[in-house]
Design an enzyme around this catalytic site. Sequence first.
Site, mmCIF file in Angstrom:
data_model
loop_
_atom_site.group_PDB
_atom_site.id
_atom_site.type_symbol
_atom_site.label_atom_id
_atom_site.label_comp_id
_atom_site.label_asym_id
_atom_site.label_seq_id
_atom_site.Cartn_x
_atom_site.Cartn_y
_atom_site.Cartn_z
ATOM 1 N N GLU A 253 1.029 -1.176 0.113
ATOM 2 C CA GLU A 253 0.164 0.017 0.062
ATOM 3 C C GLU A 253 0.854 1.131 -0.117
ATOM 4 O O GLU A 253 1.627 1.676 1.095
ATOM 5 C CB GLU A 253 -0.873 -0.031 1.366
ATOM 6 C CG GLU A 253 -2.125 0.846 0.953
ATOM 7 C CD GLU A 253 -1.903 2.239 1.362
ATOM 8 O OE1 GLU A 253 -1.688 2.869 0.439
ATOM 9 O OE2 GLU A 253 -1.751 2.610 2.567
ATOM 10 N N CYS A 287 -1.394 9.234 2.763
ATOM 11 C CA CYS A 287 -1.502 8.773 1.267
ATOM 12 C C CYS A 287 -2.635 8.965 0.393
ATOM 13 O O CYS A 287 -2.330 9.021 -0.927
ATOM 14 C CB CYS A 287 -1.374 7.268 1.462
ATOM 15 S SG CYS A 287 -2.245 6.317 2.177
#
Length: 487
Positions: A253, A287
């Site tokens: 991720e 993110c």
Amino acid sequence: MDFLDPKLWSGSIFGADGWQASRAGDVPVTEPATGNEIGRAGIAGPADVTAAAVQAARAQRGWAAASFEERAGVLRRAGRLFEEHAAEIQRWLIRESGSIPGKAGFETHVAAQECYEAAALASQPLGEILPTAKKRLSLARRVPVGVVGVISPFNAPLILGIRSVAPALALGNAVVFKPDPRTAVCGGVAIARVFEEAGLPSGLLHMLPGGPETGEAIIADPRIRVVSFTGSTGAGRKVGELAARHLKRAHLELGGNSALVVLDDADLDLAVSAGAWGSFFHQGQICMTAGRHLVHSSIKDEYVERLAAKADHMPVGDPATQEVALGPLIDGGQRDKVHALVTGSVDSGARLAAGGTYEGLFYRPTVLTDLTSSAPAYAQEVFGPVAPVMPFSSLEEAASLAAESEYGLALGILTGDAMKGLALADLIPTGIVHINDQTVDDEAVAPFGGVGASGTGSRFGGTSANIEAFTDTQWVTMQGDIARYPF
């Protein structure tokens, strides 16, 4: 004694023998808002990883054989402990990671929910009966991988650690866990203490803060069969390459440069509020942050004006002592990277509508406009409180601009017509879509992950994603008598 009393963990790592001195010494725990040292965290080296992997592999066999009720019980107790000690854990999140209180509260809430969802995961069906042409029983079942390596970052340290640790344990695995040493307490010690008090059997969780060499040792160790990594795309590429060399799965991720698309029929006040949250929450160190504001040309100037005015009035300071909207960036290296991207964009012709300045690690929320698509703060992931605004004139252009990034993590579309927003989303490759919301969100029950340079897809959260991530599929057949063959 406090739950996170430094006397318990100072200079130590956590493993089969509880809290113990590491082979690599310790590092300061630094408060970014003040620069003060507020503790000493143990730092692990490759030798610590090897010892942990050996102990974890040994302990995992018994844990895999334990009933789902026993595993679920540990996870439920862990969830309650996150709730009971939320205030203390939040204080460390505020001081060590620079979180504002609301963000710290969100982390402890999600951490508890991750444990409760993992507890339910322990009793999920883990296989299926298969058709077979022979007189036998044929089935596919999911079995624990054995030992899982978890490598987590500094920005949402509690959530991004527990979301892999909890389901991996619930499904019968042991875990070797490397939190970022910059947030070793709120993102590492807190998780180890919770499972220590929850009664997790010895040897199943090893908490080893460390640098790149520690992460490399986790990936290379043959006893660790799956690696769950959250971090930058650059680091993720290295993790994926090393994992492939050792023939093991890596769930990645990674970074993002997520687009927030504002159509001309959106409520402008609500859109500006959502845009500010999407870019400035936790100083943009997420993110999913809205890294590109794509705004219809008919409302772009007013959007920029309102967003800049909001940015100019947002208080920035020490979240431990002041009521602020933004705290500090994590360290000087991150601040300098953010500022270089901003100044590089201005040098290339962008107009600074707000911000672009800092004091210490406190960076003002920044709005950039009149950019080209090659401007550094637009084309690259900033990981700071920066909102670049780019106009578009048609839905086709909006889709093209949103899709041109190598990243594909999150997408927000703000519109008066939700179905039009969903049709637009169909044209843009991304792992997450929010219609009439900004790009930053997370729930323990939802699959999470991106495509392209943002990672290898949804391997976190939700029942099916977690089972896929932390188990292997095994084909099993059974028949009453030994088969007779012509040899």
